[in-house]
Design a protein around this motif. Sequence first.
Motif, short mmCIF file in Angstrom:
data_model
loop_
_atom_site.label_atom_id
_atom_site.label_comp_id
_atom_site.label_asym_id
_atom_site.label_seq_id
_atom_site.Cartn_x
_atom_site.Cartn_y
_atom_site.Cartn_z
N LEU A 176 -45.90 82.12 -40.37
CA LEU A 176 -44.49 82.25 -40.01
C LEU A 176 -43.80 83.27 -40.92
CD1 LEU A 176 -41.98 81.56 -38.44
CD2 LEU A 176 -41.60 79.61 -39.96
N SER A 177 -44.09 83.16 -42.20
CA SER A 177 -43.47 84.08 -43.15
C SER A 177 -43.80 85.54 -42.82
CB SER A 177 -43.96 83.73 -44.56
OG SER A 177 -43.80 84.81 -45.43
N MET A 182 -42.60 90.87 -40.53
CA MET A 182 -42.87 91.97 -39.61
C MET A 182 -41.73 92.15 -38.63
SD MET A 182 -46.97 91.84 -38.79
CE MET A 182 -47.32 90.08 -38.88
N LEU A 183 -41.15 91.07 -38.16
CA LEU A 183 -40.02 91.18 -37.25
C LEU A 183 -38.87 91.94 -37.91
CD1 LEU A 183 -39.96 87.68 -35.50
CD2 LEU A 183 -40.47 89.88 -34.44
N MET B 182 -41.40 94.64 -32.14
CA MET B 182 -40.99 94.55 -33.54
C MET B 182 -42.16 94.19 -34.43
SD MET B 182 -37.14 92.92 -33.51
CE MET B 182 -37.21 91.83 -32.11
N LEU B 183 -43.02 93.29 -33.95
CA LEU B 183 -44.19 92.93 -34.76
C LEU B 183 -45.06 94.15 -35.01
CD1 LEU B 183 -45.22 89.47 -33.23
CD2 LEU B 183 -44.33 89.90 -35.53
N MET B 184 -45.25 94.94 -33.98
CA MET B 184 -46.10 96.11 -34.12
C MET B 184 -45.48 97.13 -35.08
SD MET B 184 -47.25 98.85 -31.26
CE MET B 184 -45.60 99.52 -31.22
N GLU B 185 -44.23 97.47 -34.80
CA GLU B 185 -43.53 98.43 -35.65
C GLU B 185 -43.51 97.92 -37.10
OE1 GLU B 185 -42.85 101.67 -34.31
OE2 GLU B 185 -41.30 100.76 -33.03
N GLY B 186 -43.21 96.64 -37.24
CA GLY B 186 -43.14 96.05 -38.58
C GLY B 186 -44.48 96.05 -39.27
N GLY B 198 -50.85 92.93 -47.02
CA GLY B 198 -49.51 92.40 -46.80
C GLY B 198 -49.38 91.68 -45.48
N PRO B 199 -48.17 91.50 -45.02
CA PRO B 199 -47.91 90.79 -43.76
C PRO B 199 -48.72 91.34 -42.59
CG PRO B 199 -45.85 91.19 -44.91
CD PRO B 199 -46.92 91.88 -45.70
N SER B 200 -49.03 92.63 -42.62
CA SER B 200 -49.72 93.23 -41.48
C SER B 200 -51.10 92.62 -41.25
CB SER B 200 -49.85 94.73 -41.67
OG SER B 200 -50.78 95.04 -42.69
N MET B 201 -51.65 91.98 -42.27
CA MET B 201 -52.97 91.37 -42.09
C MET B 201 -52.94 90.23 -41.07
SD MET B 201 -53.31 89.21 -45.65
CE MET B 201 -54.85 88.35 -45.30
N ARG B 202 -51.73 89.71 -40.81
CA ARG B 202 -51.63 88.64 -39.83
C ARG B 202 -51.01 89.11 -38.52
NH1 ARG B 202 -52.44 84.52 -44.03
NH2 ARG B 202 -50.77 85.17 -45.43
N PHE B 203 -51.05 90.41 -38.29
CA PHE B 203 -50.43 90.96 -37.08
C PHE B 203 -51.02 90.35 -35.82
CE2 PHE B 203 -50.94 94.16 -33.67
CZ PHE B 203 -49.64 94.24 -33.26
N LEU B 204 -52.33 90.34 -35.74
CA LEU B 204 -52.99 89.86 -34.53
C LEU B 204 -52.65 88.39 -34.28
CD1 LEU B 204 -56.49 91.04 -33.49
CD2 LEU B 204 -55.71 88.77 -32.85
N ARG B 205 -52.77 87.60 -35.32
CA ARG B 205 -52.48 86.17 -35.15
C ARG B 205 -51.02 85.95 -34.79
NH1 ARG B 205 -53.94 83.01 -40.23
NH2 ARG B 205 -53.21 81.27 -38.96
#
Lengths: 221, 221
Positions: A176-177, A182-183, B182-186, B198-205
């Motif tokens: 979630l974090s 990313m959002l 937004m998830l993709m851009e982020g 970072g956060p991008s490692m959980r992009f797919l999930r």
Amino acid sequence: MSRSLVSKNSKSVSNVKPADVRPEKNDCPQLKLAPRDRIVSTACELFRQHGIRGIGVDAIAEAADTNKMTLYRHFGSKDDLICETLRFKSEQASAFWDELEAQHPNDPLARLHGWVKARAQCLADNQYGCDLANAAVELKEQGHPAHAVIETFKLAQRRRLEALCRDVGVSEPELLSDTLSMLMEGAQVSKLATGSEGPSMRFLRACEAAIASFCQPAATP
Amino acid sequence: MSRSLVSKNSKSVSNVKPADVRPEKNDCPQLKLAPRDRIVSTACELFRQHGIRGIGVDAIAEAADTNKMTLYRHFGSKDDLICETLRFKSEQASAFWDELEAQHPNDPLARLHGWVKARAQCLADNQYGCDLANAAVELKEQGHPAHAVIETFKLAQRRRLEALCRDVGVSEPELLSDTLSMLMEGAQVSKLATGSEGPSMRFLRACEAAIASFCQPAATP
DNA sequence: CATGGGTGTGACCGGTCGGTAACTATACGG
DNA sequence: CCGTATAGTTACCGACCGGTCACACCCATG
């Protein structure tokens, strides 16, 4: 007959000249702060408006109501100044978290919603996105000292947001974090690229939907 | 006693000189494409590596195994070249959508998952994020012709993704589409700022979770 | 063979960049 | 009232920027 033999002499990539900035010198008189502090806050603003590579030290010094020599006596180089402004922004962000904590003590869920709301407000208020992230995009030279500052900042943000999600008691707090991270990041750059009528217009709803889905016992059937 | 009176002569903000680029000239010989096409694809690569403001026309021409005069005979200005490279990238992205449609005909859900997977792969493969979005961050001068190209591109992407979400029959297709955008851009800018851990490692999930939550009858209690 | 369009070469332009030197003016604490 | 530290001023440096010029070159087509 080749294509696009038109439009000469545009020059729009070139830097901003001191003269272009001068009129704003007194916009924020800053009431005779120390020169160093004036330089930092002015540089913050000008970097954000014109980009780090888009503004020169001369213009910064002049807009800060001082001069280049004084700037170089406080900061050994433009890169030093860049790092200092990024640290300055980091501290502001850190203060925001403390504020958030003070506003909603003992109520993590309210804090999380407060975070979303504040980010949405910030998104609506300014048109330049996250300075730290923009700097990361702009400064491609690997090994640039700014990258360390940026990484430290982003790591801290991520930790605090993750801790908050954990405190809420949500399932999969890391996911979630990172989703919220990313959002947010995406909303900011999306607003830059697409304008305020793009995907970023649904930032708040997207965040709330994400939080709601992670508050359910399980999203998978 | 003021702070940070150190580290002089860094110069790391300055542009890349032709000499720094020359060794890569033959990395992609491009087998004697027309000079114009060599220039566009070389400029694409160098803009991505060094940033638009971080590379000069001279270096681009040299890396494209030609010279500045030829560049200026095809493109009236650097801004023209910038726009052309962005259009070039736009067309590549458009081709990707067509490909996706061909791979999963009559199966919107597979197409959506294919989109997520492809974006995740692209995220893992390159370290420079979306060129169009990066250009939007870098080119602050409003009225720059590149902004129109970027906006057109982002609008098209958004439309196609939203149409796809609608075809899947999801609840609130616009919200899911913008969430994924937004998830993709982020994820891309986050990878630039925070690194691949970072956060991008959980992009797919994060994407899959978002899709799943919108496939449920309703996410709200 | 001529001719003409695309290409390559090198010098050049005005301007801006980041950064420095030398000197003066101001403020403040003893 | 003097000494010191900080700030302001002006001029300057070498480098590089985007962009242009004149001119030689190559090579296909007529």
